[in-house]
Scaffold this active site. Structure first.
Site, PDB file in Angstrom:
ATOM      1  N   ALA A   9      45.180  44.815  41.515  1.00 39.52           N
ATOM      2  CA  ALA A   9      46.301  45.311  41.422  1.00 39.52           C
ATOM      3  C   ALA A   9      46.861  45.581  40.413  1.00 39.52           C
ATOM      4  O   ALA A   9      47.586  46.571  40.108  1.00 39.52           O
ATOM      5  CB  ALA A   9      47.241  44.311  42.223  1.00 39.52           C
ATOM      6  N   CYS A  10      46.543  44.623  39.356  1.00 39.62           N
ATOM      7  CA  CYS A  10      47.433  44.862  38.033  1.00 39.62           C
ATOM      8  C   CYS A  10      47.149  45.828  37.180  1.00 39.62           C
ATOM      9  O   CYS A  10      45.634  46.058  36.810  1.00 39.62           O
ATOM     10  CB  CYS A  10      47.196  43.457  37.437  1.00 39.62           C
ATOM     11  SG  CYS A  10      48.032  43.394  35.620  1.00 39.62           S
ATOM     12  N   PRO A  11      47.528  46.994  36.814  1.00 38.18           N
ATOM     13  CA  PRO A  11      47.312  47.993  35.952  1.00 38.18           C
ATOM     14  C   PRO A  11      46.622  47.637  34.460  1.00 38.18           C
ATOM     15  O   PRO A  11      45.703  47.828  34.038  1.00 38.18           O
ATOM     16  CB  PRO A  11      48.267  48.805  35.620  1.00 38.18           C
ATOM     17  CG  PRO A  11      49.706  48.032  36.112  1.00 38.18           C
ATOM     18  CD  PRO A  11      49.331  47.062  36.922  1.00 38.18           C
ATOM     19  N   THR A  24      43.397  45.916  35.181  1.00 37.07           N
ATOM     20  CA  THR A  24      42.296  47.050  35.536  1.00 37.07           C
ATOM     21  C   THR A  24      41.743  47.922  34.160  1.00 37.07           C
ATOM     22  O   THR A  24      40.581  48.303  34.224  1.00 37.07           O
ATOM     23  CB  THR A  24      42.893  48.078  36.431  1.00 37.07           C
ATOM     24  OG1 THR A  24      43.406  47.373  37.544  1.00 37.07           O
ATOM     25  CG2 THR A  24      41.929  49.080  36.918  1.00 37.07           C
TER      26      THR A  24
END
Length: 320
Positions: free
Chosen positions: A54-56, A59
């Site tokens: 979920a976390c940019p 990622t």
């Protein structure tokens, strides 16, 4: 294990904004590197990466890990996207599809890792976490530094085709740094500054800066440009892309960044984003839209108290 109350470090509902209602992100705390002759030597299977799909920021590190062929060098665990009062949970605490248990210590939450290393730690318990399995400690939790570590630290151990991948080449460093300098505060963090603002003025200021910066990126990518800097993939693409891929599914609605969406308002950015997603496995394989949408709409009760996750947009990303 520490028994003190750390809920102000884990519970997003207890997050404080500035007096004017603006959101200010704290700096990361663990800032070591992996390099020859240091405490953290480059070695195969010594390091572990804790991430959220979920976390940019997390990622970014997943994408660069794959681009550099580091899958056998740095193992990975994915947390549940439902970040609650105790922060990021592992599957043992929240068995969400696609989440992992902690294979090293069977931790229940990411906070357990931080407190095992630094019982008095006072920052937020964020991902990504680059972990040293040998010394049982955190090497680094700043994504912009982890992707630079991955870019070079293991080159002497990698096959040539991966060793020669350079996302921060000397000839483009100045231009990459120049772009990072305004893309990070105005787009990457800008969407959060808009979404977490608690006053109309703070929100209005932030959201205008988001779209002014997107307009600048659109101009840079005009004319079918595949990459932002020069004619090659760089960290600049990775850093911006993780925000853009989340824009229509999350930031337009949840963070009120709704002046325009990407698919209808920014044809060049949209084409650049789709090209990377559909033509480069490192981008597509590190993207999990179910985790992305669930995390934002579930984990921020001050913004979305019902925790209802919207159905759209359909399709979540358009075909090429």
């Amino acid at each position: 294990m520490s028994t003190r109350d750390v809920s102000h470090q884990t519970d997003i509902a207890k997050m404080k904004t500035e007096a004017d209602g603006s959101f200010k992100r704290l700096d990361a705390s663990f800032r070591n590197s992996i390099e020859n002759g240091s405490q953290f030597e480059p070695e195969k299977d010594r390091y572990h990466l804790y991430v959220s799909y979920a976390c940019p920021w997390a990622t970014r590190t997943l994408i660069v890990r794959k681009l550099k062929g580091l899958e056998d060098f740095v193992s990975v665990s994915v947390v549940s996207p439902r970040m609650g009062a105790n922060g990021w949970p592992f599957a043992s605490a929240d068995p969400f599809p696609g989440a992992d248990v902690d294979p090293l210590y069977d931790s229940q939450h990411v906070k357990d890792l931080y407190l095992s290393v630094a019982p008095d730690y006072s920052g937020r318990f964020t991902v990504p976490v680059l972990w040293d399995k040998k010394d049982k400690t955190i090497v680094n939790n700043e994504s912009s530094e982890i992707i630079r570590i991955f870019n070079t630290a293991f080159n002497h151990l990698l096959p040539e085709k991966f060793a020669q991948v350079d996302l921060y080449p000397p000839s483009l460093k100045d231009k990459i740094d120049e772009l990072n300098e305004w893309i990070y505060p105005n787009i990457n963090n800008g969407v959060y500054r808009a979404g977490f603002a608690t006053s109309q003025d703070a929100y209005s200021t932030a959201v205008k800066e988001v779209f002014e910066a997107l307009d600048k990126v659109e101009a840079i990518l005009a004319g079918d440009k595949k990459y932002i800097v020069g004619d090659q993939l760089t960290e600049c693409d990775v850093r911006l892309w993780v925000t853009i891929i989340r824009f229509d599914p999350v930031y337009v609605g949840h963070f009120k960044c709704n002046i325009r969406d990407i698919r209808n308002g920014y044809p060049s950015i949209n084409k650049w984003m789709k090209n990377l997603y559909w033509n480069n496995a490192a981008f597509k394989d590190c993207t999990n839209f179910e985790h992305i949408k669930t995390h934002y709409y579930w984990s921020h009760p001050s913004i979305n108290p019902t925790r209802i996750v919207p159905m759209g947009p359909i399709p979540v990303i358009q075909p090429l």
